[in-house]
Design an enzyme around this catalytic site. Sequence first.
Site, PDB file in Angstrom:
ATOM      1  N   LYS A  15       0.839  -1.208   0.000  1.00  0.00           N
ATOM      2  CA  LYS A  15       0.000   0.000   0.000  1.00  0.00           C
ATOM      3  C   LYS A  15       0.873   1.258   0.000  1.00  0.00           C
ATOM      4  O   LYS A  15       2.078   1.186   0.311  1.00  0.00           O
ATOM      5  CB  LYS A  15      -0.912  -0.020   1.234  1.00  0.00           C
ATOM      6  CG  LYS A  15      -0.163  -0.040   2.550  1.00  0.00           C
ATOM      7  CD  LYS A  15      -1.059  -0.490   3.706  1.00  0.00           C
ATOM      8  CE  LYS A  15      -0.293  -0.456   5.018  1.00  0.00           C
ATOM      9  NZ  LYS A  15      -1.050  -1.055   6.120  1.00  0.00           N
ATOM     10  N   ARG A  19     -10.635  -0.218  14.501  1.00  0.00           N
ATOM     11  CA  ARG A  19     -10.273   0.592  13.355  1.00  0.00           C
ATOM     12  C   ARG A  19     -11.137   0.154  12.173  1.00  0.00           C
ATOM     13  O   ARG A  19     -12.074   0.842  11.810  1.00  0.00           O
ATOM     14  CB  ARG A  19      -8.774   0.412  13.069  1.00  0.00           C
ATOM     15  CG  ARG A  19      -8.228   1.372  12.071  1.00  0.00           C
ATOM     16  CD  ARG A  19      -6.735   1.216  11.859  1.00  0.00           C
ATOM     17  NE  ARG A  19      -6.376  -0.025  11.184  1.00  0.00           N
ATOM     18  CZ  ARG A  19      -5.177  -0.255  10.634  1.00  0.00           C
ATOM     19  NH1 ARG A  19      -4.228   0.665  10.710  1.00  0.00           N
ATOM     20  NH2 ARG A  19      -4.917  -1.397  10.036  1.00  0.00           N
ATOM     21  N   MET A  39      12.099  24.127   3.753  1.00  0.00           N
ATOM     22  CA  MET A  39      11.358  23.275   2.826  1.00  0.00           C
ATOM     23  C   MET A  39      12.302  22.494   1.907  1.00  0.00           C
ATOM     24  O   MET A  39      12.101  21.304   1.669  1.00  0.00           O
ATOM     25  CB  MET A  39      10.404  24.127   1.984  1.00  0.00           C
ATOM     26  CG  MET A  39       9.489  23.291   1.104  1.00  0.00           C
ATOM     27  SD  MET A  39       8.407  24.283   0.055  1.00  0.00           S
ATOM     28  CE  MET A  39       7.378  25.107   1.263  1.00  0.00           C
ATOM     29  N   TYR A  79      15.927  29.813   9.530  1.00  0.00           N
ATOM     30  CA  TYR A  79      14.734  30.531   9.985  1.00  0.00           C
ATOM     31  C   TYR A  79      14.730  30.694  11.500  1.00  0.00           C
ATOM     32  O   TYR A  79      15.041  29.746  12.231  1.00  0.00           O
ATOM     33  CB  TYR A  79      13.462  29.769   9.584  1.00  0.00           C
ATOM     34  CG  TYR A  79      13.083  29.929   8.130  1.00  0.00           C
ATOM     35  CD1 TYR A  79      12.760  31.186   7.612  1.00  0.00           C
ATOM     36  CD2 TYR A  79      13.035  28.835   7.283  1.00  0.00           C
ATOM     37  CE1 TYR A  79      12.403  31.336   6.276  1.00  0.00           C
ATOM     38  CE2 TYR A  79      12.668  28.973   5.953  1.00  0.00           C
ATOM     39  CZ  TYR A  79      12.362  30.236   5.456  1.00  0.00           C
ATOM     40  OH  TYR A  79      12.011  30.374   4.146  1.00  0.00           O
TER      41      TYR A  79
HETATM   42  C1  LIG Z   1      -0.304  -1.989   6.815  1.00  0.00           C
HETATM   43  C2  LIG Z   1      -0.948  -3.256   7.163  1.00  0.00           C
HETATM   44  C3  LIG Z   1      -0.229  -4.463   7.177  1.00  0.00           C
HETATM   45  C4  LIG Z   1       1.288  -4.498   7.076  1.00  0.00           C
HETATM   46  O1  LIG Z   1       1.788  -4.094   8.340  1.00  0.00           O
HETATM   47  P1  LIG Z   1       3.352  -3.984   8.678  1.00  0.00           P
HETATM   48  O2  LIG Z   1       3.379  -3.605  10.101  1.00  0.00           O
HETATM   49  O3  LIG Z   1       3.887  -2.910   7.783  1.00  0.00           O
HETATM   50  O4  LIG Z   1       3.966  -5.304   8.390  1.00  0.00           O
HETATM   51  C5  LIG Z   1      -0.930  -5.638   7.334  1.00  0.00           C
HETATM   52  N1  LIG Z   1      -2.277  -5.642   7.549  1.00  0.00           N
HETATM   53  C6  LIG Z   1      -2.987  -4.498   7.598  1.00  0.00           C
HETATM   54  C7  LIG Z   1      -4.445  -4.559   7.829  1.00  0.00           C
HETATM   55  C8  LIG Z   1      -2.356  -3.267   7.417  1.00  0.00           C
HETATM   56  O5  LIG Z   1      -3.068  -2.134   7.490  1.00  0.00           O
END
Ligand SMILES: *Cc1c(COP(=O)(O)O)cnc(C)c1O
Length: 351
Positions: A35, A130, A292, A244
Amino acid sequence: MATGTLLIDLEAIAANWRALDAMSSPDCETGACVKADAYGLGVAKVAPRLFRAGCRAFFVATAEEGMELRRVLGPEPRIYAFYGHMAGDTATLKRGDVVPMICSVDQLARHLESLPRHPFGLQLDTGMNRLGLKPAEWAAVAELALRADPVLVMSHLASADEPDSPQNLAQLALFNDLTEGIDPPRSLAATGGILLGEDWHFDMVRPGIGLYGGLPWAEADPVVSLDLPVITCFDVETGDKVGYNGTWTAPETSRIATVAGGYADGLFRALSPGMDVMAGPVPCPVVGRVSMDVMGVDISHLDADPESVRVLDAHRTVDAVAAHAGTIGYEVLTSLGRRYDRRYRGDTDQV
Ligand SMILES: *Cc1c(COP(=O)(O)O)cnc(C)c1O
């Protein structure tokens, strides 16, 4: 080169996947979480390398990420989307052949109505609060949902990076309770859960950060290195201020290098004061506010002006840098900027 150079080691990512795969039994499939553009490292390069290493199950967040990944990987691997089936996702899921990981009763209804024969998975909430069906919702819809043949039933651990947290055992027990005896394959563990041991592995593990060299897997092969070119070097007098708001004052005559990288490149303002960068083998403190596009480095103790400084490598991990900013390696990785010259080691069309 006017911008920093970010070197991403695809061979190390593949080696990390194989090593994580070897930690679970051969009956347990090892997927890969790619992702957010493979945690910022470039999914179009990372995913094909993982595919070549043998990975056939890829996890993304959104249906769009899934469809893009489908274009990259072709028809063979399975692609799962953690956001599930949101309003407006139907066509994308279908065109991309993406499996939505259903995370609410509303989504389940939407999916069964709009894409009745399209594969789906289910997320159960075992305490992270979640995404996923709550235990009471699951009790109400499990029979109907299971009759529709989900391809994967999963939950996610909230504290897997803290092996001693009682939440791990509590979530494991609840996941077992909720899924005992069901037919579809089950998945609970991401990187942290793999390290907790085989009770957490079930039929599929879904590592992300461990592939990319970040904690909690301390033995991961390092994956990224980052070098920033020096734009200019000059002397400042005792009492001169740098950057800055003049937050750093030269305690004596000092030599400063202004380097090409700032918070727009993922080098958080909070990294200074505290972070060192490396000029060859010599640590040099970042001084003054990170801007930046640039930041100042005290190079008074060097024999010669450096051409570049190193921010990340095997010895200066994303987690070490993150610690200076009060955050975690995941955030450093996913913030690495778009301006870097990105080079891939182990890419078949690049050295
Ligand atoms: C991001 C995520 C993972 C991977 O988690 P890591 O800690 O990066 O290995 C697996 N399952 C879900 C549901 C996630 O959101």
